[in-house]
Design an enzyme around this catalytic site. Structure first.
Site, short mmCIF file in Angstrom:
data_model
loop_
_atom_site.label_atom_id
_atom_site.label_comp_id
_atom_site.label_asym_id
_atom_site.label_seq_id
_atom_site.Cartn_x
_atom_site.Cartn_y
_atom_site.Cartn_z
N GLY A 199 40.00 49.86 33.04
CA GLY A 199 39.51 50.94 32.19
C GLY A 199 40.55 51.45 31.22
CG LEU A 225 35.62 48.39 32.26
CD1 LEU A 225 35.60 47.87 30.83
CD2 LEU A 225 35.60 49.91 32.29
CG ASP A 226 39.05 46.26 32.10
OD1 ASP A 226 38.93 45.47 31.14
OD2 ASP A 226 39.34 47.45 31.96
CD GLN A 227 34.83 45.07 38.71
OE1 GLN A 227 34.39 44.41 39.65
NE2 GLN A 227 34.39 46.30 38.45
#
Length: 322
Positions: A199, A225-227
Protein backbone atom coordinates in the site's frame (compact mmCIF):
# COMPACT_ATOMS: atom_id res chain seq x y z
CA UNK A 1 4.43 -25.95 -26.97
CA UNK A 2 5.22 -22.58 -25.39
CA UNK A 3 2.63 -19.90 -24.70
CA UNK A 4 4.23 -17.67 -27.37
CA UNK A 5 3.15 -20.15 -30.04
CA UNK A 6 -0.44 -20.15 -28.84
CA UNK A 7 -3.18 -17.63 -29.53
CA UNK A 8 -4.43 -15.79 -26.46
CA UNK A 9 -8.13 -15.00 -26.09
CA UNK A 10 -9.33 -12.81 -23.22
CA UNK A 11 -12.97 -12.29 -22.28
CA UNK A 12 -13.87 -9.52 -19.81
CA UNK A 13 -17.31 -8.30 -18.73
CA UNK A 14 -20.24 -8.94 -16.45
CA UNK A 15 -20.55 -12.50 -15.19
CA UNK A 16 -23.48 -14.35 -16.77
CA UNK A 17 -24.75 -17.92 -17.00
CA UNK A 18 -23.76 -19.71 -20.18
CA UNK A 19 -21.03 -17.25 -21.15
CA UNK A 20 -18.19 -19.77 -21.02
CA UNK A 21 -20.16 -22.36 -22.96
CA UNK A 22 -20.97 -19.91 -25.75
CA UNK A 23 -17.32 -18.95 -26.22
CA UNK A 24 -15.90 -22.48 -26.04
CA UNK A 25 -18.59 -23.80 -28.43
CA UNK A 26 -17.68 -21.16 -31.01
CA UNK A 27 -14.04 -22.20 -30.82
CA UNK A 28 -14.85 -25.92 -31.07
CA UNK A 29 -16.99 -25.34 -34.15
CA UNK A 30 -14.03 -23.68 -35.88
CA UNK A 31 -11.56 -26.46 -35.15
CA UNK A 32 -9.75 -24.66 -32.36
CA UNK A 33 -8.33 -26.63 -29.46
CA UNK A 34 -8.20 -25.04 -25.99
CA UNK A 35 -4.83 -25.72 -24.36
CA UNK A 36 -5.30 -23.74 -21.15
CA UNK A 37 -8.09 -21.72 -19.54
CA UNK A 38 -8.20 -19.56 -16.43
CA UNK A 39 -11.21 -17.74 -14.98
CA UNK A 40 -11.79 -15.21 -12.21
CA UNK A 41 -14.51 -12.87 -10.92
CA UNK A 42 -13.74 -9.71 -8.94
CA UNK A 43 -16.13 -6.93 -7.96
CA UNK A 44 -18.71 -8.24 -10.41
CA UNK A 45 -16.26 -8.32 -13.33
CA UNK A 46 -15.64 -11.67 -15.04
CA UNK A 47 -12.39 -12.58 -16.76
CA UNK A 48 -11.52 -15.66 -18.79
CA UNK A 49 -8.13 -16.11 -20.42
CA UNK A 50 -7.57 -18.96 -22.86
CA UNK A 51 -4.52 -20.20 -24.72
CA UNK A 52 -5.70 -21.95 -27.87
CA UNK A 53 -4.15 -23.79 -30.81
CA UNK A 54 -5.25 -22.10 -34.03
CA UNK A 55 -2.89 -23.67 -36.57
CA UNK A 56 -5.60 -26.04 -37.85
CA UNK A 57 -8.67 -23.83 -37.46
CA UNK A 58 -11.20 -23.80 -40.29
CA UNK A 59 -11.36 -19.99 -40.61
CA UNK A 60 -8.70 -17.33 -41.09
CA UNK A 61 -7.52 -14.95 -38.38
CA UNK A 62 -9.66 -12.05 -39.55
CA UNK A 63 -12.82 -14.16 -39.58
CA UNK A 64 -12.15 -15.58 -36.11
CA UNK A 65 -11.66 -12.09 -34.70
CA UNK A 66 -14.91 -10.93 -36.35
CA UNK A 67 -16.83 -13.96 -35.04
CA UNK A 68 -15.57 -13.47 -31.49
CA UNK A 69 -16.27 -9.75 -31.63
CA UNK A 70 -19.85 -10.41 -32.76
CA UNK A 71 -20.32 -12.95 -29.98
CA UNK A 72 -18.90 -10.48 -27.48
CA UNK A 73 -21.39 -7.83 -28.61
CA UNK A 74 -24.20 -10.35 -28.21
CA UNK A 75 -23.05 -11.31 -24.72
CA UNK A 76 -22.16 -7.77 -23.66
CA UNK A 77 -18.49 -8.61 -23.00
CA UNK A 78 -15.15 -7.53 -24.42
CA UNK A 79 -13.32 -10.26 -26.35
CA UNK A 80 -9.70 -9.75 -27.39
CA UNK A 81 -7.51 -11.98 -29.55
CA UNK A 82 -3.70 -11.93 -29.72
CA UNK A 83 -2.22 -14.12 -32.44
CA UNK A 84 1.47 -15.11 -32.17
CA UNK A 85 2.25 -13.33 -35.44
CA UNK A 86 1.04 -10.05 -33.95
CA UNK A 87 3.59 -10.15 -31.14
CA UNK A 88 6.77 -9.96 -33.22
CA UNK A 89 7.37 -6.39 -32.06
CA UNK A 90 5.73 -5.90 -28.72
CA UNK A 91 4.50 -2.52 -27.58
CA UNK A 92 5.06 -1.22 -24.03
CA UNK A 93 3.10 1.48 -22.22
CA UNK A 94 4.70 3.16 -19.22
CA UNK A 95 2.27 4.56 -16.64
CA UNK A 96 3.55 7.38 -14.43
CA UNK A 97 2.50 10.01 -11.91
CA UNK A 98 5.17 12.53 -10.84
CA UNK A 99 8.33 10.60 -9.92
CA UNK A 100 10.72 10.44 -12.88
CA UNK A 101 13.49 8.02 -11.87
CA UNK A 102 11.92 4.76 -13.12
CA UNK A 103 10.64 6.33 -16.34
CA UNK A 104 14.04 7.90 -17.03
CA UNK A 105 15.83 4.57 -16.58
CA UNK A 106 13.44 2.77 -18.91
CA UNK A 107 13.72 5.42 -21.61
CA UNK A 108 17.51 5.62 -21.34
CA UNK A 109 17.80 1.87 -21.96
CA UNK A 110 14.87 1.34 -24.30
CA UNK A 111 17.12 0.49 -27.27
CA UNK A 112 18.27 -2.60 -25.35
CA UNK A 113 14.74 -3.91 -24.78
CA UNK A 114 13.12 -6.54 -26.96
CA UNK A 115 10.13 -4.26 -27.50
CA UNK A 116 9.19 -0.69 -28.29
CA UNK A 117 8.07 1.81 -25.66
CA UNK A 118 5.15 3.19 -27.64
CA UNK A 119 3.54 5.58 -25.18
CA UNK A 120 3.84 7.15 -21.75
CA UNK A 121 0.56 7.62 -19.87
CA UNK A 122 0.18 9.77 -16.78
CA UNK A 123 -2.49 10.75 -14.30
CA UNK A 124 -0.68 14.11 -14.13
CA UNK A 125 1.20 15.89 -16.90
CA UNK A 126 4.39 16.53 -14.89
CA UNK A 127 6.48 13.99 -16.81
CA UNK A 128 5.31 14.94 -20.29
CA UNK A 129 8.60 16.83 -20.94
CA UNK A 130 10.60 13.68 -20.11
CA UNK A 131 8.65 11.66 -22.68
CA UNK A 132 8.92 14.44 -25.26
CA UNK A 133 12.72 14.61 -24.92
CA UNK A 134 12.84 10.96 -25.92
CA UNK A 135 10.31 11.35 -28.72
CA UNK A 136 7.65 9.26 -26.98
CA UNK A 137 3.97 10.27 -27.14
CA UNK A 138 2.44 11.28 -23.79
CA UNK A 139 -1.21 11.05 -22.79
CA UNK A 140 -2.66 12.57 -19.62
CA UNK A 141 -5.67 10.53 -18.48
CA UNK A 142 -6.05 12.17 -15.05
CA UNK A 143 -8.21 14.98 -13.73
CA UNK A 144 -7.03 17.91 -11.60
CA UNK A 145 -6.90 15.59 -8.58
CA UNK A 146 -4.96 12.88 -10.38
CA UNK A 147 -7.85 10.43 -10.59
CA UNK A 148 -7.45 8.55 -13.85
CA UNK A 149 -10.21 7.88 -16.36
CA UNK A 150 -10.05 4.14 -17.01
CA UNK A 151 -12.15 4.28 -20.16
CA UNK A 152 -9.71 6.81 -21.58
CA UNK A 153 -6.79 4.69 -20.38
CA UNK A 154 -8.14 1.57 -22.06
CA UNK A 155 -8.77 3.53 -25.24
CA UNK A 156 -5.15 4.72 -25.35
CA UNK A 157 -3.88 1.20 -24.70
CA UNK A 158 -6.02 -0.06 -27.56
CA UNK A 159 -4.83 2.70 -29.90
CA UNK A 160 -1.21 1.71 -29.35
CA UNK A 161 -1.92 -2.04 -29.36
CA UNK A 162 -0.12 -2.46 -26.04
CA UNK A 163 1.30 -5.81 -24.95
CA UNK A 164 2.91 -4.84 -21.62
CA UNK A 165 2.01 -2.20 -19.02
CA UNK A 166 4.84 -0.96 -16.81
CA UNK A 167 3.81 1.00 -13.72
CA UNK A 168 6.78 3.29 -13.15
CA UNK A 169 5.62 4.75 -9.82
CA UNK A 170 2.04 5.14 -11.04
CA UNK A 171 0.30 6.14 -7.83
CA UNK A 172 -3.17 4.84 -8.56
CA UNK A 173 -4.87 1.44 -8.22
CA UNK A 174 -6.04 -0.20 -11.43
CA UNK A 175 -9.50 -1.79 -11.32
CA UNK A 176 -10.31 -5.31 -12.54
CA UNK A 177 -11.53 -3.71 -15.79
CA UNK A 178 -7.88 -3.00 -16.63
CA UNK A 179 -6.08 -5.77 -14.74
CA UNK A 180 -8.22 -8.55 -16.18
CA UNK A 181 -7.58 -7.35 -19.74
CA UNK A 182 -3.82 -7.47 -19.22
CA UNK A 183 -3.49 -10.36 -16.77
CA UNK A 184 0.16 -11.37 -16.44
CA UNK A 185 1.23 -8.36 -18.52
CA UNK A 186 1.35 -5.56 -15.92
CA UNK A 187 4.55 -5.02 -13.92
CA UNK A 188 4.70 -2.66 -10.94
CA UNK A 189 7.52 -1.45 -8.73
CA UNK A 190 6.78 -1.16 -5.01
CA UNK A 191 9.12 0.53 -2.49
CA UNK A 192 9.26 -2.29 0.06
CA UNK A 193 10.26 -5.92 0.36
CA UNK A 194 6.84 -7.37 -0.30
CA UNK A 195 4.84 -8.88 1.26
CA UNK A 196 5.92 -6.44 3.99
CA UNK A 197 4.53 -2.91 3.92
CA UNK A 198 2.06 -3.02 1.02
CA UNK A 199 0.00 0.00 0.00
CA UNK A 200 0.82 3.67 0.36
CA UNK A 201 3.82 5.28 2.12
CA UNK A 202 5.86 2.09 2.22
CA UNK A 203 9.11 3.79 3.20
CA UNK A 204 7.36 5.52 6.08
CA UNK A 205 5.82 2.20 7.15
CA UNK A 206 9.28 0.62 7.16
CA UNK A 207 10.76 3.52 9.13
CA UNK A 208 8.02 3.35 11.76
CA UNK A 209 8.51 -0.43 12.06
CA UNK A 210 12.19 0.12 12.85
CA UNK A 211 13.58 -2.10 10.09
CA UNK A 212 17.35 -2.36 9.65
CA UNK A 213 17.09 -3.57 6.07
CA UNK A 214 14.57 -2.19 3.57
CA UNK A 215 14.09 -2.73 -0.13
CA UNK A 216 12.00 -2.66 -3.28
CA UNK A 217 10.00 -5.24 -5.24
CA UNK A 218 9.00 -5.53 -8.90
CA UNK A 219 5.94 -7.73 -9.24
CA UNK A 220 3.08 -8.63 -11.54
CA UNK A 221 -0.13 -6.76 -10.80
CA UNK A 222 -3.22 -8.66 -9.74
CA UNK A 223 -6.55 -7.51 -8.35
CA UNK A 224 -5.11 -7.96 -4.84
CA UNK A 225 -3.13 -4.84 -3.92
CA UNK A 226 0.65 -5.46 -3.91
CA UNK A 227 0.20 -9.23 -3.64
CA UNK A 228 1.05 -10.26 -7.19
CA UNK A 229 3.86 -12.70 -8.09
CA UNK A 230 7.28 -11.27 -7.24
CA UNK A 231 9.83 -10.94 -10.05
CA UNK A 232 12.85 -9.04 -8.70
CA UNK A 233 13.88 -7.45 -5.41
CA UNK A 234 16.68 -5.20 -4.13
CA UNK A 235 17.64 -4.31 -0.54
CA UNK A 236 19.56 -1.60 1.28
CA UNK A 237 20.70 -0.98 4.84
CA UNK A 238 18.77 1.54 6.94
CA UNK A 239 21.03 3.65 9.21
CA UNK A 240 19.76 4.02 12.75
CA UNK A 241 19.05 7.72 12.28
CA UNK A 242 17.81 7.56 8.67
CA UNK A 243 14.85 9.78 7.88
CA UNK A 244 12.13 8.73 5.42
CA UNK A 245 13.62 11.10 2.83
CA UNK A 246 17.00 9.36 3.10
CA UNK A 247 15.38 5.96 2.76
CA UNK A 248 13.63 7.18 -0.37
CA UNK A 249 16.92 8.45 -1.82
CA UNK A 250 18.54 5.08 -1.15
CA UNK A 251 15.59 3.18 -2.57
CA UNK A 252 14.80 5.07 -5.77
CA UNK A 253 17.88 3.94 -7.77
CA UNK A 254 17.09 0.37 -6.74
CA UNK A 255 13.45 0.83 -7.79
CA UNK A 256 14.64 1.76 -11.28
CA UNK A 257 17.08 -1.16 -11.36
CA UNK A 258 14.63 -3.81 -10.17
CA UNK A 259 11.86 -2.60 -12.49
CA UNK A 260 14.13 -2.62 -15.54
CA UNK A 261 15.35 -6.13 -14.72
CA UNK A 262 11.77 -7.39 -14.35
CA UNK A 263 10.78 -5.84 -17.69
CA UNK A 264 13.75 -7.50 -19.40
CA UNK A 265 12.83 -10.87 -17.90
CA UNK A 266 9.27 -10.55 -19.16
CA UNK A 267 10.16 -9.35 -22.64
CA UNK A 268 12.76 -12.08 -23.06
CA UNK A 269 10.14 -14.68 -22.07
CA UNK A 270 12.46 -15.91 -19.34
CA UNK A 271 9.93 -15.70 -16.51
CA UNK A 272 6.57 -17.42 -16.13
CA UNK A 273 3.84 -17.50 -13.52
CA UNK A 274 3.02 -20.85 -11.94
CA UNK A 275 0.57 -21.24 -9.05
CA UNK A 276 0.85 -17.65 -7.95
CA UNK A 277 4.64 -17.30 -8.09
CA UNK A 278 7.19 -16.64 -10.79
CA UNK A 279 9.62 -19.20 -12.16
CA UNK A 280 12.78 -18.53 -14.12
CA UNK A 281 13.05 -20.63 -17.25
CA UNK A 282 16.11 -22.07 -18.93
CA UNK A 283 17.99 -18.98 -20.07
CA UNK A 284 21.54 -18.14 -21.03
CA UNK A 285 20.99 -14.58 -19.82
CA UNK A 286 22.35 -13.71 -16.39
CA UNK A 287 19.65 -12.00 -14.34
CA UNK A 288 19.91 -10.39 -10.94
CA UNK A 289 16.67 -11.39 -9.25
CA UNK A 290 17.81 -10.32 -5.80
CA UNK A 291 21.10 -8.97 -4.49
CA UNK A 292 24.47 -9.41 -6.25
CA UNK A 293 26.07 -12.84 -5.91
CA UNK A 294 29.12 -11.23 -4.27
CA UNK A 295 27.09 -10.98 -1.08
CA UNK A 296 27.13 -14.77 -0.82
CA UNK A 297 30.76 -14.51 0.24
CA UNK A 298 29.70 -12.38 3.21
CA UNK A 299 26.91 -14.74 4.26
CA UNK A 300 27.89 -17.30 6.93
CA UNK A 301 27.37 -20.91 5.96
CA UNK A 302 27.50 -22.44 9.45
CA UNK A 303 26.29 -23.52 11.90
CA UNK A 304 23.19 -25.18 10.45
CA UNK A 305 20.80 -27.80 11.78
CA UNK A 306 21.51 -31.38 10.79
CA UNK A 307 25.08 -31.71 12.03
CA UNK A 308 25.05 -34.75 14.32
CA UNK A 309 26.79 -34.02 17.59
CA UNK A 310 29.18 -36.74 18.79
CA UNK A 311 27.46 -39.00 21.26
CA UNK A 312 23.94 -37.92 20.28
CA UNK A 313 23.34 -40.26 17.35
CA UNK A 314 19.72 -41.36 17.31
CA UNK A 315 18.63 -38.56 19.62
CA UNK A 316 16.50 -35.61 18.60
CA UNK A 317 18.67 -32.50 18.41
CA UNK A 318 16.06 -30.09 17.16
CA UNK A 319 12.90 -29.79 15.15
CA UNK A 320 12.46 -28.00 11.85
CA UNK A 321 9.70 -25.41 11.54
CA UNK A 322 9.60 -25.66 7.72
Amino acid sequence: MSSRELTEITVVGNDDTGLVARVTTLLFERGINIEDVDQAVRDGTFRMTMLVETSEMTVDEHQLRCDLSALGDDLGVDVRVRFPSERDTRQVAVLVTKESHCLQRLLDTRSDLDAEIGVVIGNHDDLEPVAERHGIPFHDVGDENGSHDEEQLLSVLDDYDIDLLVLARFMRILSPEVVFRYEGRIINIHPSLLPAFPGAKAYRQAKEAGVRVAGVTAHYVTTDLDQGPIVTQRVFNVPDDAAVAEMRERGQPLEADALLEAVRLHLNDDVSIRRGRTELGDSETEYNLGMPSELDEETPDSPVDGNVVSGMVGESVGKSDD
